[in-house]
Scaffold this motif. Sequence first.
Motif, short mmCIF file in Angstrom:
data_model
loop_
_atom_site.label_atom_id
_atom_site.label_comp_id
_atom_site.label_asym_id
_atom_site.label_seq_id
_atom_site.Cartn_x
_atom_site.Cartn_y
_atom_site.Cartn_z
N ASN B 27 0.82 -1.21 0.00
CA ASN B 27 0.00 0.00 0.00
C ASN B 27 0.86 1.26 0.00
N ILE B 28 0.60 2.11 -0.96
CA ILE B 28 1.44 3.30 -1.14
C ILE B 28 0.63 4.56 -0.90
N TYR B 29 1.12 5.44 -0.06
CA TYR B 29 0.56 6.79 0.07
C TYR B 29 1.42 7.69 -0.80
N LYS B 53 -1.16 -0.93 -4.32
CA LYS B 53 -2.36 -0.11 -4.27
C LYS B 53 -1.91 1.30 -3.93
N VAL B 54 -2.55 2.29 -4.57
CA VAL B 54 -2.09 3.66 -4.38
C VAL B 54 -3.20 4.53 -3.81
N LEU B 55 -2.84 5.36 -2.85
CA LEU B 55 -3.75 6.41 -2.42
C LEU B 55 -3.03 7.73 -2.72
N TYR B 56 -3.61 8.50 -3.64
CA TYR B 56 -2.99 9.77 -4.00
C TYR B 56 -3.75 10.91 -3.35
N SER B 57 -3.03 11.79 -2.72
CA SER B 57 -3.63 13.05 -2.28
C SER B 57 -2.51 14.07 -2.25
#
Lengths: 536, 339
Positions: B27-29, B53-57
Motif C-alpha cells: 500500500n502506497i501513500y 495499491k495507491v492512495l494519492y492526495s
Amino acid sequence: MVTAVASYLRDFDLKSASVFLLGALLLCPIAALAVLALGDSEGIWPHLLSTVLGRYLANTAGLMVGVACLSLFFGVGAAWIVSRYQLGLSRWFDVVMLLPMACPAYLVAYAYTDVFEYAGPIQGALRQLMGWKTAQDYYFPEIRSMGGAIFVLSSVLYPYIYLLARTAFQKIPASFYEVAALSDRNVFWGVCLPLARPAIVAGLALVLMEVVSDFGTVEYFAVQTLTLGIFNLWIGMNSVIGAAQLATLTFGLIIFLLFLEFYARGDRRFNDTGRRHVPYDLKPVGRKKTTFLVILCLLPVAFGFLIPVSILFYNVVNAPVLTTFSDVLDSFGNSIFVSLVGAFVIMGSAIVMGSAAKMSHNKALQMIANLSAAGYAFPGTMLALGVLTCLSFADGLLERTSLYFAGTLWALFFAYLVRFQAVGYGAVSSGLTKIPMNLISCSRSLGMGPHQTARRVTLPLMRNALLAGCVLAFVDIMKELPMTLLLRPFDFDTLATYAYQFAHSELMDQAALPALIIICAGLIPVMLLNRLVQHQ
Amino acid sequence: MKLKTIISLGLWAGLCMGQSLQAQDLNIYSQREPFLIEPFLKAFTDQTGIKTKVLYSEKGLAQRLKSEGRNSPADVVLTVDIARLSVYDDMGLLSKTASATLEKNIPAHLRSPENTWFALSKRSRILATSKDRVGAAEITRIEDLADPKWKGRICTRPGSHVYNRALMASIIAHHGSEAAEEWAKGLVANLARKPQGNDRAQVKAIYEGVCDVALINSYYYGNMKFSEDAEQRAWADAMNIVFPNQEENDRGAHINVSGGGVAIHSKNKEAAIKLLEFLSEATSQKLYGEVNYEYPVNPAVLVDGELASWGTFKEDQLPIQKIADLSREAQMMIDRVGW
C-alpha cells in the motif's frame, strides 16, 4: 439556568436523546479541530497579524460581498422573472436555470482561464482584429483576479438561491398580489421579497459558505483568501495548529453572520394561514419584453454552464484521446454510488435535526440542531482532518490491528454528512417554515401521533423541499474534491479525484472528459427533480 | 425495518472485509500524481509479482498517516520536495531502513542521516528565458532576478508553492536572512504580473510575451517539448534553458528531489524496502528521465537521451536537509515580501 435545566429535563425523551447524539456526532470533527486549535502555534500570530492576515480578511470579505451581490442578482432576479411573467417556457426554465449547479467551480475556472487569458482565443482574435502587438497595447480584464473569482463563483453558485427563491415565490398566493396592488405597494420589494426572505437567505448562506471554503478557484486565480492562508500555514509553515486556529477564526466569522440574520429575522412568521390558496396567474407580457426577459434569465446559465461546457466539449473533441475509458467508467460508478448513498444519509439526518429545531421548545436542542450544519463553513481538507482525527480515535478504541473506520467508505460518508448536513438542513427548515403550525396542531388534535403526523402531513407537504435538498446534496457530493481525495480508500477514484490529477497539472485536455461526465451525471438528478416538482 | 438492518449489516461487513483484504498488497501513500508513478509500479509488479495499491492526495497524507497510527495500512510513502519528506520524518512516520542496496545506490547527502527517507530523483530549479528577447549570457544567476534591469519582465508561480519556498530557503542558507529578504523584495518588484499558475503557465507567459524570464523546474521543459499538445510544444520552443549559478566559483543550480520512505507501522516492510530498492536501481532511474525528465540520483546511472542534450550542470551541494530546516523561515519571508 434552573428553568433551562428544568425545561430540558421535562422535554427529555428518546427522540431528544437521538437528536443530541446525532448532533454530537456531527460536531465531533469540528470539536477535534477546535481542540487542535488550542495547541501552541509557536508565535505564528504576530507574524500573521503583521503580514498577511489583513490581506486574507480583506480578500475574503471582498469575495463574499461580490459573490453575494452577483449571485443574488442572478438567482433572485431569474426566480422572480420566471415566477411572475408568462414566458411560455417556464417549465423548461426551471431545469435550465439549475444547470450550472452541476459544474464544479474550479473546473469552470480552468475553462474560463483557457479562453479569456492573454493566449486565449478571445484576446488573440482581438489582437488580430485591432492590430495590437503586446499586452501593453490594450486593456483586457484579467480573469485570474478577484473579479474573475467573483464572476466564476457567482455563475455556478446562484442556482442555490434560485431554487429556494423560486419555490418560495411559487408559494405566495394570488391574494397577496392583490393586496399589494390595492395598497399601492411594489409587489416585488414590498411583498414577495420579504416573504421569500428566509428561503433566499438560506440559499445565500449556502453560497457564502461555499465561497469561504472554496480552495480550487481562489488558488487558481491566486486570490489570497483565508482558506488559501490556512493552507499556507499548514503546508507552507508546517503548522497544523496555526491552520486549525485560522480555520476556527473563519468558522467564527460565518457563525457570526448566520446569527446576525437569525436575530434580524426575529419572531416574524413567513407562512400563509389563509384557507384559500389560489396560485398567482402569470402576468402576460409583450413579445419584445419576453425576449428581453428570456435573455436576462439565460445570461447566468450561459456564464455558469453553456460557455464552460462548450469549452470543455471543445477540449474533448479536439484533444488526442488520452483518457482511459475503463478508468473513467469505474470512477463514474463510484461517484454515483457515494453521491446517492451520501445524499440519503444527509437527508435522513437533516429531517431528524430540522424537525427537532422546529418542533421542540428545548433551546439547547435547537442550538445543537443549528450548529450541526456548521461543517459547511470549513474548508473541505480541514474538515477532513477533523473527521480523520475522530475516526482514528474511534478505531483506537476498537483496538483492532486492521482499520475499522478510517480509510473505508464509512469515513467518506461520515465526512459528506458532516460537510453537507447544511444543504439538507437548509432545505428541511425552509420547507418546515412554510408549513403552518396549525396544520400540525390540527393533525395532532385529531388524534394522530407525532410519527403519523410527520408521515401523513408534514413530509408530504415538504416533498419538494426534501427533493430539492436531496438533489443539492447529491450534486455537491458528486463535485466534492478535497475530502474525497484525502479520506478515500486505496485505488478508489471518483470522477472529481480522477479529473483532479490532470487538472492539477494544468493538463486540461485529459481532465476535460471526466469533467464533462461529472457535469452530465449531475444533470440527471436536476432533471429528475424538475419532473417531480412539475408532476405535483 | 428488518430488511434495512440486514442490508446495512451486509454493507458494513463488505466494507470491513474490503479493508482486511488489503493486507497482502503493498500500500502506497503518494503525493505524486498516479499517472506519473504508474509506469514504475507496473514494472515493479511485473518483476516481483507484488501487487500495489495507491492512495494519492496532494495534501494531508502525513496527517492521515499520523492519525491512523499503528492501524495504518500504508507501507510506503512517496512524495516530492525535501521539506515534505522531512515533515514525515519529523512526525516520526518513517521507519529506519537498513538496506545495502539503497545505501549503495543513493549518495549520503540525498538520504536522511538515519536512512528514514531516500531521494529517488532530482530536478533543478532553472531559469526559462525568452529565445527572442533575452540574450545568451544576459542572465546567469538566481540573484540576477532581483536586478532592477528585469523590472516588469519576470514571471513565477506563487512564492508559497513548495518549489519556490525551497529555492527561497536555499538562498537564506547561502546569503543569510537579511540579504535573502532583499533579494525576494527585488524579485517581487520585478514581477510582470501577480504570481499565478504552475511552472508550465510561466513558460506559456514567455511565449505570449507577458514576460521574458521565468523560474521553472527542469522537467517541465521536457514535458512541454514532447507534449502531445501542439500548443505546449510551441511554448517550449519559445524558451531557452539556463542552469543558474554555473560560473567557476559559483555554488551551482538549486536542486530538489522526489523521494520516499517506509511507513513506520508498515506490516509489509520487506516488500516496501523492495520497492524503494527497485526505484533506486538503474532501470527505474532511467525511467525517471523517460517518464518525467527527472535526473537520476544513482551516480552509476548516466544521464542520456533528451536530458543529456540539455547539457551538464553543476549542482548546489547544500545538504538538502538544510532546505527543509529553513522552510518555515522561508515561508514567513515570502509572506512579508508578498511573493
